[in-house]
Design a protein around this motif. Sequence first.
Motif, short mmCIF file in Angstrom:
data_model
loop_
_atom_site.label_atom_id
_atom_site.label_comp_id
_atom_site.label_asym_id
_atom_site.label_seq_id
_atom_site.Cartn_x
_atom_site.Cartn_y
_atom_site.Cartn_z
N ARG A 1 -0.32 47.43 -10.44
CA ARG A 1 -1.04 48.29 -11.36
C ARG A 1 -1.12 49.73 -10.84
NH1 ARG A 1 -5.95 44.39 -13.65
NH2 ARG A 1 -4.64 43.27 -15.18
N ALA A 2 -1.37 49.88 -9.53
CA ALA A 2 -1.39 51.22 -8.96
C ALA A 2 -0.02 51.88 -9.09
CB ALA A 2 -1.83 51.15 -7.49
N GLU A 3 1.06 51.11 -8.85
CA GLU A 3 2.41 51.64 -8.96
C GLU A 3 2.74 52.00 -10.40
OE1 GLU A 3 3.81 51.71 -4.95
OE2 GLU A 3 4.57 52.52 -6.82
N SER A 4 2.20 51.20 -11.35
CA SER A 4 2.46 51.45 -12.77
C SER A 4 1.86 52.80 -13.18
CB SER A 4 1.86 50.32 -13.61
OG SER A 4 2.05 50.57 -14.99
N ILE A 5 0.64 53.11 -12.70
CA ILE A 5 0.02 54.40 -13.02
C ILE A 5 0.81 55.54 -12.39
CG2 ILE A 5 -2.06 55.78 -12.71
CD1 ILE A 5 -3.64 53.19 -12.76
N LYS A 6 1.25 55.33 -11.13
CA LYS A 6 2.05 56.37 -10.46
C LYS A 6 3.31 56.66 -11.25
CE LYS A 6 4.52 57.40 -6.17
NZ LYS A 6 4.83 56.97 -4.79
N SER A 7 3.99 55.61 -11.69
CA SER A 7 5.24 55.80 -12.44
C SER A 7 4.98 56.58 -13.72
CB SER A 7 5.86 54.43 -12.76
OG SER A 7 6.20 53.75 -11.59
N LEU B 1 2.52 58.77 -14.32
CA LEU B 1 2.23 60.17 -14.00
C LEU B 1 3.48 60.93 -13.60
CD1 LEU B 1 -1.08 59.68 -11.95
CD2 LEU B 1 -0.87 60.45 -14.32
N VAL B 2 4.37 60.29 -12.83
CA VAL B 2 5.64 60.93 -12.44
C VAL B 2 6.48 61.21 -13.67
CG1 VAL B 2 7.80 60.58 -11.17
CG2 VAL B 2 5.61 60.00 -10.10
N SER B 3 6.44 60.26 -14.65
CA SER B 3 7.23 60.46 -15.87
C SER B 3 6.72 61.65 -16.69
CB SER B 3 7.20 59.18 -16.72
OG SER B 3 5.91 59.00 -17.31
N GLY C 1 5.79 64.47 -15.19
CA GLY C 1 6.05 65.69 -14.45
C GLY C 1 5.34 65.81 -13.12
N ALA C 2 4.49 64.84 -12.76
CA ALA C 2 3.78 64.93 -11.48
C ALA C 2 4.74 64.71 -10.31
CB ALA C 2 2.67 63.90 -11.42
N ASN C 3 4.43 65.32 -9.15
CA ASN C 3 5.24 65.21 -7.96
C ASN C 3 5.01 63.83 -7.31
OD1 ASN C 3 6.56 65.45 -5.54
ND2 ASN C 3 5.73 67.45 -5.03
N ALA C 4 6.08 63.00 -7.27
CA ALA C 4 5.94 61.63 -6.74
C ALA C 4 5.53 61.62 -5.27
CB ALA C 4 7.26 60.87 -6.93
N SER C 5 5.95 62.65 -4.52
CA SER C 5 5.64 62.67 -3.09
C SER C 5 4.16 62.92 -2.83
CB SER C 5 6.48 63.74 -2.39
OG SER C 5 6.13 65.04 -2.85
N ARG C 6 3.41 63.40 -3.85
CA ARG C 6 2.00 63.69 -3.68
C ARG C 6 1.11 62.58 -4.26
NH1 ARG C 6 0.10 68.48 -1.98
NH2 ARG C 6 1.61 70.11 -1.54
N ILE C 7 1.73 61.46 -4.65
CA ILE C 7 0.95 60.35 -5.20
C ILE C 7 1.17 59.12 -4.31
CG2 ILE C 7 0.52 58.88 -7.20
CD1 ILE C 7 1.66 61.07 -8.96
N GLU C 8 0.06 58.55 -3.84
CA GLU C 8 0.10 57.34 -3.01
C GLU C 8 -0.51 56.18 -3.79
OE1 GLU C 8 -2.20 57.65 0.51
OE2 GLU C 8 -1.85 55.56 1.11
N ALA C 9 0.22 55.09 -3.90
CA ALA C 9 -0.26 53.91 -4.63
C ALA C 9 -0.42 52.75 -3.66
CB ALA C 9 0.70 53.53 -5.76
N THR C 10 -1.64 52.20 -3.61
CA THR C 10 -1.95 51.10 -2.67
C THR C 10 -2.71 50.01 -3.40
OG1 THR C 10 -2.21 52.75 -0.92
CG2 THR C 10 -3.00 50.52 -0.45
N GLY C 11 -2.44 48.76 -3.05
CA GLY C 11 -3.17 47.62 -3.62
C GLY C 11 -4.01 46.92 -2.58
N TYR C 12 -5.26 46.60 -2.91
CA TYR C 12 -6.17 45.93 -1.97
C TYR C 12 -6.58 44.54 -2.44
CZ TYR C 12 -6.61 50.53 0.18
OH TYR C 12 -6.36 51.71 0.79
N ALA D 1 -1.99 64.00 -15.28
CA ALA D 1 -0.65 64.44 -14.89
C ALA D 1 -0.53 65.95 -14.97
CB ALA D 1 0.40 63.76 -15.78
N GLN D 2 -1.07 66.54 -16.02
CA GLN D 2 -1.00 68.00 -16.17
C GLN D 2 -1.79 68.69 -15.07
OE1 GLN D 2 0.95 69.42 -18.55
NE2 GLN D 2 0.54 71.30 -17.36
#
Length: 455
Positions: A406-412, A414-416, A418-429, A374-375
């Motif tokens: 799980r991908a969305e959980s990691i994104k959440s 990282l956003v918490s 301070g990471a920019n949510a618009s620069r993180i893409e979460a996809t499940g395969y 995140a940093q």
Amino acid sequence: MKTNLKKASLLLTGVMVGSKLFAQSPDTTVSSANYVEPFSGGDKLRTWSIGIHGGMLSPSTFLVNMSRQDFRSPHENIGYGAYIKKQILPSFGLQADFLRGKLEGGLGQTNVASGNTPQSFSTDLNWSAALSGQFTLANINWRHKKGAIQPYITAGGGVIAYRPSIVNADGSRTGFSDGGGNIHKVYIPVGAGFKINMGSGINLDLGYQIGFVNGDNLDGYNYGMNNDKFSYAHVGLEFSLGSRSKPEMATYNPVNSMRTEYLRKTSDLQSQLNMQKEENAKLRSDLNTTNDNLNKLTADTDGDGVPDMYDKCPGTPAGTQVDGSGCPIGKREVKVYVTEEDKKVVKDAIDNLEFDFGKATIRAKSYPSLDRVAQLLVDKNFSLKLAGHTDNVGSDAANLKLSKARAESIKSYLVSKGANASRIEATGYGESQPIASNKTAAGRQQNRRVEFTLY
């Protein structure tokens, strides 16, 4: 034996001379004479033919050991016959066969019960009639567009009429018949050979046939438990019936007709294409002139997006942000590159990542390495793609849902931080992209993962 060989030589010579008399002039227009419009029906082909043949009749065959037969010494004799054939398909025809000749042999086996040892036998094969199917295996030719050699096999069934006689050990002769006439038995003729095309509608027929007789008295002598057999090696001529303008179905090459049809249409299309090429050449010349004029209006030498005719600042360095007149504005964007140190931070996060079993809840031991990711995103404004994967345990729908969660959980998380949510893409395969075998526990463990792609 010498007499029989002389007879066979004379017979072969006669057939070959006959073939020369009946042969027509060579077909010098193969593609046209053998052409039938594709899919036009069997009435465009010759399907009936007749044949005559002669050869050697023998009580021996290559299938049996003569030492175990009624008579151990086979004598060859002349046989002859004829047939009429109806070609039903290019590879199959039905023919009615007629055969006549004589079978002879010597050195009879000793009858244990009677002690009799016959010297020889002679059987007049007065006639045989059979209906056989002939299967053409291939149309072979190395020079022309139509078949020249047709290997075939035949099999059928019919009736054979014969009258045997035996010369006994004392020199007396014993004849056998069925109520004063011929003995009649069912027999099965099986054979193979090949035909050679010698002219329009004339084929040279070379073949070998074995007749399996439903009885053990073809030689007038019952010894052992085997039914009698005989062989017939022949050479003959086959003549196709019907108009010479029609190809024979048995030798007809439909691929050649399709090729001829293709070449005719290709020639017509080529003429049309040449005319079209001339028109296209004129259109191309006009288009090139138009493009030259258009290029003068749209040329952008420095690639800044402003045409040269409107560019007030030509030669702007690549990547420079310009205004509508082509002049630089603002501050140039500074590119940030992903270093090996950055990649190590991401790898540590992947290696230490753990979830609760069957859930999208991140375990606490994963937080420190995720905090460093995140940093990194905050400091360098990187973009990150998160791709969730599972093993194949459970349904496809459930695995897809879990990998996405799980991908969305990691994104959440990282956003918490301070990471920019618009620069993180979460996809499940789900289970669709395994990197190891799902047949082992270790492989399934590798497939349960979340991939980080930093860019």
